[in-house]
Write an enzyme that holds these catalytic residues in place. Structure first.
Site, PDB file in Angstrom:
ATOM      1  N   ASP A 124       1.028  -1.305   0.125  1.00 46.19           N
ATOM      2  CA  ASP A 124      -0.103  -0.038  -0.223  1.00 46.19           C
ATOM      3  C   ASP A 124       0.830   1.327   0.025  1.00 46.19           C
ATOM      4  O   ASP A 124       2.070   1.232   0.496  1.00 46.19           O
ATOM      5  CB  ASP A 124      -0.991  -0.058   1.360  1.00 46.19           C
ATOM      6  CG  ASP A 124      -0.230   0.606   2.562  1.00 46.19           C
ATOM      7  OD1 ASP A 124      -0.485   1.847   2.766  1.00 46.19           O
ATOM      8  OD2 ASP A 124       0.528  -0.268   3.048  1.00 46.19           O
ATOM      9  N   CYS A 148      -6.880   8.228 -20.281  1.00 46.24           N
ATOM     10  CA  CYS A 148      -6.084   8.067 -21.489  1.00 46.24           C
ATOM     11  C   CYS A 148      -7.003   8.108 -22.641  1.00 46.24           C
ATOM     12  O   CYS A 148      -6.624   8.332 -23.740  1.00 46.24           O
ATOM     13  CB  CYS A 148      -5.046   7.058 -21.398  1.00 46.24           C
ATOM     14  SG  CYS A 148      -3.801   7.672 -20.332  1.00 46.24           S
TER      15      CYS A 148
END
Length: 377
Positions: free
Chosen positions: A268, A311
Site C-alpha cells: 500500500d 487516457c
C-alpha cells in the site's frame, strides 16, 4: 471459521516471487496486489465506483485518523467502513501505531500504550493494543493490524531491540483482545529496524503467535533502497510460506517489483494520489510532469499505451490546463490514471509470475524508466 484464507498458487523458479489468492468476507484478492490508500475512508478524489472500475478489490483506511474524526462509533453506526464508504469489497485498517509514533513531540510511550495529543484538537488521547483492536472492531475492516511501535530511522540497536520486544508483547495483547476472528483477520507486524538478526528474531517471535498473516513495517523510512531490499529479503524467509506477507507503506513501481521479487504479496502507498495532486503521473516510459510547459499544446494522452478512461478521453494539454488552473477535475484525472497504472502493473506482474517471465518484465520496465537493476540490490 476463519475470516481469511490464503492460497499459494505458484512460486517463481528464479526469484522468491509468489502468485496467490486471499479470500476475505467481502472480496477475493489476487496477489501480489497494490492496495490504494483511503486514509479518511476515501481514496482522495476517487469514488468507490471508479475504484471498482479500475479493478481495486481491497483498499486501506487509517485507524488513527478515523478514531479522531469522525469517530469509530459513527462509522460503526453506518455498518462499519463498508456501509459508511459504500464500498462493497475488502478493506484493511492499520493499527494507528505509525501515526501515533510520528507525533514525536505529542506522545508519551509506556508499557501500557501511548498517550498522545490529537493533531487536530490538541486533546489528550490514549491508544493501547486493546484500544486499537476495539476501534478496528468498530471500523469492521476485513484485515486489521496488531498495535506496534515503529522505531525511527536511524535508531541505536538497544532502542530497536527494546522496541521490538514491546511490539511482540503488544502483538500478543492485540491477539488476546481480538474476538471477531470469524469476521476480521488480524496480522502481526515485524519490526527490527535495519538489524538483520533483530528482524529474524522479531519474525520468529511473531510466527510463534500464529497470526493469519504478517506485515513488515519500518521500511522505506529514509534508508537507501539497497538496504531496504536486503532487510526485506532477509525478513521474508522467516515468514510462513502459506500465509500472506504485507509490506507496509511501500508502492513506487520499482519498489513493487523489488518487493514481489523478495516474496511480498501485499503493498500500500499514498504515492499515486499524492504525486497526482502535484500534476505528476506514471506512464509506460517513465514519470510525466503534466504541469510542465512542454505539455501545453500536446494533445496526446498521458500514456499512449494505457487504456484507462482518462487516457481514452483526455489530452495532456487539457489536464495540464486543469492542474495549472487548480481545478479539482484535473486532480481527479491524474489520480484515476495513477491508481489504474499501479493496479494494472500488478496484474502484469501476476501474469508474469504465472508465465515464468517476471524477471523479463522487470527488465523491460526498468529499461523504459532508465533504472539500474543492479543499483536496487
Amino acid at each position: 471459521m476463519a475470516a481469511m484464507s490464503f492460497e499459494l498458487l505458484k512460486t517463481s523458479s528464479d526469484t522468491a516471487a509468489r502468485r496467490g489468492r486471499i479470500h476475505t468476507p467481502h472480496a477475493t484478492i489476487e496477489t501480489p496486489v497494490f492496495m490504494p490508500v483511503g486514509t479518511q475512508a476515501t481514496v482522495k478524489t476517487l469514488s468507490p465506483e471508479e475504484l471498482m472500475e479500475i479493478g481495486a478489490h481491497i483498499i486501506l483506511s487509517n485507524t488513527y485518523h478515523l478514531h479522531l474524526r469522525p469517530g469509530e462509533d459513527i462509522v460503526q453506526g453506518a455498518g462499519g467502513l463498508h456501509g459508511f464508504m459504500h464500498w462493497p469489497r475488502a478493506v484493511l485498517t492499520d493499527s494507528g501505531g505509525f501515526q501515533v509514533f510520528s507525533l514525536s513531540n505529542l506522545r508519551k510511550i509506556s508499557e501500557e500504550g501511548v498517550e498522545f495529543r490529537s493533531h487536530i484538537s490538541g486533546e489528550k488521547r490514549f491508544l493501547s493494543p486493546e484500544r486499537s483492536i476495539e476501534i478496528q472492531h468498530a471500523l469492521g475492516a476485513d484485515i486489521i493490524m496488531a498495535f506496534d511501535e515503529c522505531p525511527p530511522h536511524p535508531a541505536d540497536r538497544e532502542y530497536i531491540y527494546n522496541s521490538l520486544l514491546r511490539t511482540t508483547r503488544w502483538a500478543k495483547r492485540s491477539k488476546e483482545a481480538h474476538h471477531r476472528t470469524s469476521q476480521q483477520a488480524l496480522f502481526g507486524i515485524v519490526q527490527g529496524g535495519m538489524e538483520l538478526d533483530l528482524r529474524r528474531f522479531a519474525a520468529e517471535s511473531l510466527v510463534e503467535l500464529d497470526f493469519p498473516g504478517y506485515a513488515i513495517g519500518g521500511l522505506s523510512v529514509g534508508e537507501p533502497k539497497p538496504l531496504m531490499n536486503e532487510v526485506l529479503a532477509h525478513t521474508t524467509q522467516y515468514l510462513p510460506a502459506d500465509k500472506p506477507r504485507y509490506l507496509m507503506g511501500v508502492g513506487a513501481p520499482d519498489d513493487l517489483f523489488e518487493g514481489v521479487m523478495r516474496g511480498v504479496d501485499m503493498f500500500d502507498c499514498v504515492l499515486p494520489t499524492r504525486i497526482a495532486r502535484n500534476g505528476t503521473v506514471f506512464t509506460s516510459t517513465g514519470k510525466l510532469v503534466v504541469r510542465n510547459a512542454g505539455n501545453a499544446k500536446d494533445y496526446a494522452p498521458l500514456d499512449e499505451h494505457c487504456d484507462c478512461y482518462v487516457c481514452k478521453n483526455y489530452s495532456r494539454a487539457y489536464i495540464r490546463h486543469l492542474v495549472k488552473a487548480e481545478e479539482t477535475f484535473g486532480i481527479r484525472l491524474t489520480s484515476y490514471h495513477n491508481v489504474y497504472f499501479l493496479v494494472k502493473l500488478m496484474e502484469k506482474i501476476r501474469v508474469s509470475i504465472e508465465n515464468g517471465t517476471f524477471l523479463a518484465l522487470r527488465k523491460q520496465f526498468y529499461d523504459a524508466y532508465g533504472y539500474n537493476e543492479n543499483a536496487m540490490c
